[in-house]
Design a protein around this motif. Structure first.
Motif, PDB file in Angstrom:
ATOM      1  N   VAL A   1     -10.180  -0.872   1.224  1.00  0.00           N
ATOM      2  CA  VAL A   1     -11.031   0.064   0.481  1.00  0.00           C
ATOM      3  C   VAL A   1     -12.274   0.371   1.300  1.00  0.00           C
ATOM      4  O   VAL A   1     -12.700   1.523   1.395  1.00  0.00           O
ATOM      5  CB  VAL A   1     -11.401  -0.496  -0.917  1.00  0.00           C
TER       6      VAL A   1
ATOM      7  N   PHE B   1       0.831  -1.195   0.000  1.00  0.00           N
ATOM      8  CA  PHE B   1       0.000   0.000   0.000  1.00  0.00           C
ATOM      9  C   PHE B   1       0.875   1.259   0.000  1.00  0.00           C
ATOM     10  O   PHE B   1       0.419   2.338   0.335  1.00  0.00           O
ATOM     11  CB  PHE B   1      -0.972  -0.030   1.181  1.00  0.00           C
TER      12      PHE B   1
ATOM     13  N   THR C   1      -8.573   3.488  -7.179  1.00  0.00           N
ATOM     14  CA  THR C   1      -9.968   3.749  -6.864  1.00  0.00           C
ATOM     15  C   THR C   1     -10.385   4.923  -7.744  1.00  0.00           C
ATOM     16  O   THR C   1      -9.543   5.706  -8.192  1.00  0.00           O
ATOM     17  CB  THR C   1     -10.194   4.105  -5.382  1.00  0.00           C
TER      18      THR C   1
ATOM     19  N   PHE D   1      -3.995   3.276  -5.195  1.00  0.00           N
ATOM     20  CA  PHE D   1      -4.384   2.685  -3.918  1.00  0.00           C
ATOM     21  C   PHE D   1      -3.402   1.621  -3.441  1.00  0.00           C
ATOM     22  O   PHE D   1      -3.058   1.569  -2.269  1.00  0.00           O
ATOM     23  CB  PHE D   1      -5.795   2.086  -4.019  1.00  0.00           C
TER      24      PHE D   1
ATOM     25  N   GLU E   1      -7.320   7.400  -8.221  1.00  0.00           N
ATOM     26  CA  GLU E   1      -6.280   7.555  -7.212  1.00  0.00           C
ATOM     27  C   GLU E   1      -5.558   6.227  -7.021  1.00  0.00           C
ATOM     28  O   GLU E   1      -6.192   5.170  -6.923  1.00  0.00           O
ATOM     29  CB  GLU E   1      -6.893   7.982  -5.873  1.00  0.00           C
TER      30      GLU E   1
ATOM     31  N   LEU F   1     -12.067   3.153   3.873  1.00  0.00           N
ATOM     32  CA  LEU F   1     -12.122   4.558   3.450  1.00  0.00           C
ATOM     33  C   LEU F   1     -13.525   5.069   3.725  1.00  0.00           C
ATOM     34  O   LEU F   1     -14.514   4.406   3.429  1.00  0.00           O
ATOM     35  CB  LEU F   1     -11.808   4.680   1.966  1.00  0.00           C
TER      36      LEU F   1
END
Length: 152
Positions: free
Chosen positions: A144, A15, A99, A82, A80, A147
């Protein structure tokens, strides 16, 4: 994170950008539309996030935009970075996960797949591609969902 995918290949998931020496030439794009996950139905594998391989002269963001459109008809913006993962297959490759936001979904034909599928929650049952079920993908989906804008 280290794991073995369902093809039996050792994989590394990060990440943090720039962790792998192999440049990424593959993309996977995760989007939501009105609270639903944007998936495509691959004719052989089943439901999965749209994605694919970079074409000559493309940048990764262009690849992500093109692949989502070709597989779902969705016009995606605000992509973006990720995550990335490295698959140590006989020909190793790196895939970047983005994403994004779906602006709209065009009804186009033909698509490269059986088309767009909007699902409320990811149950990862028999209708899903095996690519959605390995430990790396489960970790990506979990993060994800963490978020704020991605809650089920």
């Amino acid at each position: 994170m280290e794991y073995t995918d369902l093809n039996g290949f050792h994989c590394s998931l990060s990440f943090e950008p720039g962790r792998f020496s192999i440049p990424s030439k593959h993309v996977l794009v995760i989007c939501r539309v009105n609270g639903n996950w944007l998936l495509t139905e691959h004719p052989l594998r089943g439901l999965e996030f749209p994605g694919g391989k970079m074409e000559q002269g493309e940048r990764l963001l262009e690849t992500a935009t093109r692949e989502v459109y070709e597989e779902t008809g969705a016009i995606v913006t605000q992509l973006e970075w990720f995550a990335e993962y490295l698959v140590n297959a006989p020909q190793p490759f790196c895939k970047t996960v983005f994403t994004g936001k779906v602006e709209k979904i065009d009804e186009i034909s033909p698509l490269e797949t059986k088309g767009v599928r909007l699902v409320q929650s990811l149950e990862l049952d028999g209708s899903y591609s095996f690519l959605m079920k390995d430990e790396g993908m489960k970790e990506i989906i979990k993060r994800v969902k963490q978020l704020g804008k991605w809650k089920d």
